[in-house]
Scaffold this active site. Structure first.
Site, PDB file in Angstrom:
ATOM      1  N   ARG A   1      -1.806   6.386   0.477  1.00 40.64           N
ATOM      2  CA  ARG A   1      -2.710   7.339   1.118  1.00 40.64           C
ATOM      3  C   ARG A   1      -2.472   8.798   0.751  1.00 40.64           C
ATOM      4  NH1 ARG A   1      -1.987   5.779   7.265  1.00 40.64           N
ATOM      5  NH2 ARG A   1       0.097   5.239   6.491  1.00 40.64           N
TER       6      ARG A   1
ATOM      7  N   ASP B   1       0.768  -6.175   0.514  1.00 36.51           N
ATOM      8  CA  ASP B   1       1.414  -5.937   1.798  1.00 36.51           C
ATOM      9  C   ASP B   1       2.449  -7.029   2.022  1.00 36.51           C
ATOM     10  OD1 ASP B   1       1.034  -4.175   4.376  1.00 36.51           O
ATOM     11  OD2 ASP B   1       1.376  -6.221   5.087  1.00 36.51           O
TER      12      ASP B   1
ATOM     13  N   ARG C   1       5.702   2.809  -1.972  1.00 39.04           N
ATOM     14  CA  ARG C   1       4.353   3.207  -1.549  1.00 39.04           C
ATOM     15  C   ARG C   1       3.734   4.225  -2.508  1.00 39.04           C
ATOM     16  NH1 ARG C   1       5.817   4.371   4.707  1.00 39.04           N
ATOM     17  NH2 ARG C   1       6.346   2.255   5.340  1.00 39.04           N
TER      18      ARG C   1
ATOM     19  N   TYR D   1       7.760  -9.692  12.630  1.00 41.56           N
ATOM     20  CA  TYR D   1       6.332  -9.485  12.889  1.00 41.56           C
ATOM     21  C   TYR D   1       5.688 -10.745  13.460  1.00 41.56           C
ATOM     22  CZ  TYR D   1       6.551  -5.125  10.226  1.00 41.56           C
ATOM     23  OH  TYR D   1       6.867  -3.861   9.794  1.00 41.56           O
TER      24      TYR D   1
ATOM     25  N   ARG E   1     -10.008   2.993  -0.935  1.00 38.03           N
ATOM     26  CA  ARG E   1      -9.797   2.367   0.374  1.00 38.03           C
ATOM     27  C   ARG E   1     -11.076   2.419   1.206  1.00 38.03           C
ATOM     28  NH1 ARG E   1      -9.987   1.097   4.865  1.00 38.03           N
ATOM     29  NH2 ARG E   1      -8.392   0.942   6.481  1.00 38.03           N
TER      30      ARG E   1
END
Length: 351
Positions: free
Chosen positions: A30, A76, A26, A153, A39
């Site tokens: 963020r 992702d 990552r 998922y 973003r």
């Protein structure tokens, strides 16, 4: 174009390097204010993922701040199930959600295998663009979620703490579970080979939820499919061999099994002692990891001490890629990331 810095590839192939390479899961994310700006410009997370120009921009952002030895594609792990038509969305504060989760044999039978040059072309376009913009500075890492992790998922309909739906399916209808995993596996193989063809120079398989399984279930429903994928990757088709890495979070008890799966490297979470891991697998594979991400909340001095501890635990033999034991957290101070990267390079340099 020859790589100016090939230390990541050399380390994964267990070749000598003049300093331990470092990158961070990552690392485009963020914790960087410049990422948050892009973003916001994109309007949503998936808009950012599906725009090759913006994905390229945020992939390169960490390299402008830090002396990382690799770039990792900004994307992702849920791009494949999204391309299968399950209706992916991201809910603020809740994570991913699928509008049409897998719930029956009919659902599995109707599940398409996406063509990465069509439904996932935005990913391969991003890979090609990033490679061009990198100009050979460092290698580009491509990746996918593992079949088991993607299945969790797809069956749960999103994130889960108990995994009760997917585990119930696995135990009650193992044949159906295998049919689902076979479709996902074929999709992952096509997807990763398309990334390699587009320019990915290292491939990583994220088995984020492998560690929730029993040993028998891990072998049958996760590792066997990871083995199949790595056996079918076209890693010899480019100018330089494409190394592969498997990261099974919570899988430290299975290191010996994973070391025989055919990958060049294994990612370690922070709960696994890297010195003991090295003793257990010897030089069969390279090891990637594995500082606790929470260390980055501490002072630069503490971060430096922890970096030195991890480096000392592994030792001076070839085959170590420094990384966190999981992804960097969103509220980490970027200066603390810099302290980690600089410490890795300073204290691992060969005299």
């Amino acid at each position: 174009m020859a790589l100016q810095n090939d230390s990541l590839i050399r380390a994964l192939l267990k070749q000598p390097v003049n300093r331990t390479p470092v990158w961070m899961m990552r690392q485009a994310g963020r914790y960087l204010p410049e990422y948050r700006k892009v973003r916001a410009q994109a309007g949503s997370f998936m808009n950012l993922c599906t725009n090759p120009e913006l994905a390229c921009e945020v992939t390169l952002q960490p390299l402008e701040r830090f002396d990382f030895d690799a770039a990792i594609l900004f994307s992702d792990i849920l791009t494949i199930p999204d391309a299968m038509g399950l209706g992916l969305s991201f809910v603020e504060g809740e994570g991913p959600r699928f509008a049409r989760p897998i719930a029956s044999a009919t659902d599995v039978k109707q599940l398409p295998i996406p063509d990465p040059t069509i439904e996932l072309q935005y990913v391969t376009d991003a890979v090609s663009l990033i490679r061009r913009e990198l100009g050979g500075r460092v290698p580009l890492i491509g990746f996918s979620g593992s079949p088991w992790t993607l299945a969790t998922y797809m069956v749960e309909g999103g994130s889960s703490k108990t995994f009760k739906k997917v585990k119930a399916l696995m135990y009650e209808q193992p044949q159906l579970m295998h049919q689902l995993l076979e479709k996902i596996t074929r999709s992952v193989e096509l997807y990763l080979n398309a990334q390699i063809a587009a320019g990915a120079q290292v491939i990583m398989l994220f088995d984020t939820w492998g560690g929730v399984l029993s040993t028998e279930a891990y072998q049958a429903f996760s590792l066997d499919y990871a083995k199949q994928i790595v056996a079918n990757l076209e890693t010899e088709s480019s100018d330089q061999r494409v190394p592969t890495v498997l990261f099974s979070k919570g899988g430290g008890q299975w290191l010996e099994l994973m070391a025989g799966a055919g990958f060049d490297g294994l990612g370690l979470d922070w709960q696994t002692d890297i010195g003991q891991a090295r003793a257990r697998v010897g030089n069969r594979v390279a090891l990637q990891g594995n500082m606790d991400p929470m260390v980055l909340y501490a002072s630069p001095e503490v971060i430096t001490d922890e970096v030195k501890r991890v480096l000392d635990k592994f030792g001076r033999e070839p085959g170590h890629v420094f990384n966190l034991g999981h992804g960097v957290l969103p509220d980490i101070n970027p200066e603390h990331v810099k302290a980690m990267v600089d410490a890795v390079h300073k204290y691992s340099r060969v005299p």
